[in-house]
Design a protein around this motif. Structure first.
Motif, PDB file in Angstrom:
ATOM      1  N   LEU A 114      -8.890   0.295 -14.815  1.00  0.00           N
ATOM      2  CA  LEU A 114      -9.006  -0.993 -14.143  1.00  0.00           C
ATOM      3  C   LEU A 114      -9.200  -2.036 -15.238  1.00  0.00           C
ATOM      4  CD1 LEU A 114      -9.233  -2.696 -11.581  1.00  0.00           C
ATOM      5  CD2 LEU A 114     -11.696  -2.254 -11.598  1.00  0.00           C
ATOM      6  N   LEU A 141      -4.825  -2.600 -11.741  1.00  0.00           N
ATOM      7  CA  LEU A 141      -5.031  -1.156 -11.691  1.00  0.00           C
ATOM      8  C   LEU A 141      -3.830  -0.499 -12.348  1.00  0.00           C
ATOM      9  CD1 LEU A 141      -6.772   1.204 -10.727  1.00  0.00           C
ATOM     10  CD2 LEU A 141      -5.472   1.179  -8.580  1.00  0.00           C
ATOM     11  N   TRP A 186     -10.954  -5.071  -2.577  1.00  0.00           N
ATOM     12  CA  TRP A 186      -9.553  -4.975  -2.987  1.00  0.00           C
ATOM     13  C   TRP A 186      -9.115  -3.516  -3.103  1.00  0.00           C
ATOM     14  CZ3 TRP A 186      -8.338  -4.159  -8.576  1.00  0.00           C
ATOM     15  CH2 TRP A 186      -6.959  -4.068  -8.810  1.00  0.00           C
ATOM     16  N   GLU A 187      -9.959  -2.686  -3.724  1.00  0.00           N
ATOM     17  CA  GLU A 187      -9.637  -1.259  -3.853  1.00  0.00           C
ATOM     18  C   GLU A 187      -9.477  -0.604  -2.486  1.00  0.00           C
ATOM     19  OE1 GLU A 187     -11.338   0.756  -7.788  1.00  0.00           O
ATOM     20  OE2 GLU A 187     -12.921   0.030  -6.468  1.00  0.00           O
ATOM     21  N   GLU A 188     -10.376  -0.928  -1.565  1.00  0.00           N
ATOM     22  CA  GLU A 188     -10.295  -0.344  -0.218  1.00  0.00           C
ATOM     23  C   GLU A 188      -9.020  -0.780   0.485  1.00  0.00           C
ATOM     24  OE1 GLU A 188     -13.899  -1.721   1.510  1.00  0.00           O
ATOM     25  OE2 GLU A 188     -15.147  -0.146   0.617  1.00  0.00           O
ATOM     26  N   SER A 191      -6.067   1.034  -1.029  1.00  0.00           N
ATOM     27  CA  SER A 191      -6.050   2.437  -0.585  1.00  0.00           C
ATOM     28  C   SER A 191      -5.450   2.557   0.813  1.00  0.00           C
ATOM     29  CB  SER A 191      -7.478   2.999  -0.607  1.00  0.00           C
ATOM     30  OG  SER A 191      -7.497   4.328  -0.162  1.00  0.00           O
ATOM     31  N   GLY A 196      -2.374   3.215  -5.275  1.00  0.00           N
ATOM     32  CA  GLY A 196      -3.445   3.776  -6.102  1.00  0.00           C
ATOM     33  C   GLY A 196      -3.898   5.151  -5.680  1.00  0.00           C
ATOM     34  N   CYS A 199      -5.075   7.437  -8.296  1.00  0.00           N
ATOM     35  CA  CYS A 199      -6.306   7.059  -8.999  1.00  0.00           C
ATOM     36  C   CYS A 199      -7.545   7.348  -8.186  1.00  0.00           C
ATOM     37  CB  CYS A 199      -6.274   5.581  -9.362  1.00  0.00           C
ATOM     38  SG  CYS A 199      -4.904   5.128 -10.468  1.00  0.00           S
ATOM     39  N   SER A 200      -7.414   7.866  -6.993  1.00  0.00           N
ATOM     40  CA  SER A 200      -8.583   8.119  -6.126  1.00  0.00           C
ATOM     41  C   SER A 200      -8.957   9.574  -6.152  1.00  0.00           C
ATOM     42  CB  SER A 200      -8.281   7.683  -4.697  1.00  0.00           C
ATOM     43  OG  SER A 200      -7.194   8.426  -4.183  1.00  0.00           O
TER      44      SER A 200
END
Length: 201
Positions: A114, A141, A186-188, A191, A196, A199-200
């Protein structure tokens, strides 16, 4: 008489040096962004993600910068008797690592990175008594090949409680904490959109 003139000249030079700067007659203060924000529950350790914060070369200093929006807004100034404990990019990275549970870039192998590019990190005065902390840039990301997965632009402003370096530090710290919350959101969102996935987990 000659000695008096020498002393007077030295005082005049010192006065000219500090002219236009804030806090010229106060004791030197060294600031970082303080202890991490108190959060409910433990921050999950996401060791598969490395965090890297970058800033322009001109921001690689210890000066706490501010702008006078009402007087030469394009001019960057810094406090005479207040300094950061380290370059702003390092302080921001340290706090985000604490907030987000990631590892700092360069400390072991990570699946993804990140990357935060900071374009602005300064206190802005609307008038002599009113200021705000301003944090602007973008988060990217990157996958294991360092290809771009998704990007997020941020522009955060937080009111300063006082028109001095102390107030500026409080406002800028709050802006970094707000960025941490926005990154999580933002990540949620990414997803849920299927971005991404590599990356999880």
């Amino acid at each position: 008489m000659r000695r008096f003139l020498i002393v007077a000249c030295c005082l005049l030079v010192a006065a000219c040096y500090s002219a236009g700067r804030r806090g010229g007659d106060s004791a030197l203060a060294i600031y970082d962004l303080g202890p991490p924000e108190v959060r409910k529950g433990d921050v999950p350790k996401r060791r598969d993600l490395a965090l890297e914060v970058r800033a322009p070369l001109w921001m690689d200093s210890m000066g706490i910068e501010y702008r006078l929006a009402y007087d030469e807004p394009a001019r960057l100034r810094d406090y005479t008797r207040a300094r950061w404990a380290g370059p702003p990019a390092q302080l921001i990275q340290q706090r985000l690592v604490q907030q987000l549970g990631m590892r700092p870039a360069g400390q072991g192998r990570a699946r993804c990175v990140l990357r935060i590019d900071v374009d602005a990190f300064a206190q802005i005065f609307s008038d002599p008594a009113t200021s705000r902390g301003h944090l602007q840039g973008r988060a990217q990301l990157l996958d294991s090949t360092r290809a771009l997965v998704t990007i997020y632009e941020f522009n955060i402003e937080k009111a300063a409680p006082s028109a001095d370096s102390r107030g500026g530090v409080v406002a800028l710290t709050a802006a970094v904490d707000q960025l941490a919350h926005e990154i999580v959101t933002w990540e949620e969102s990414a997803s849920r959109e299927g971005k991404g996935a590599a990356c999880s987990g």
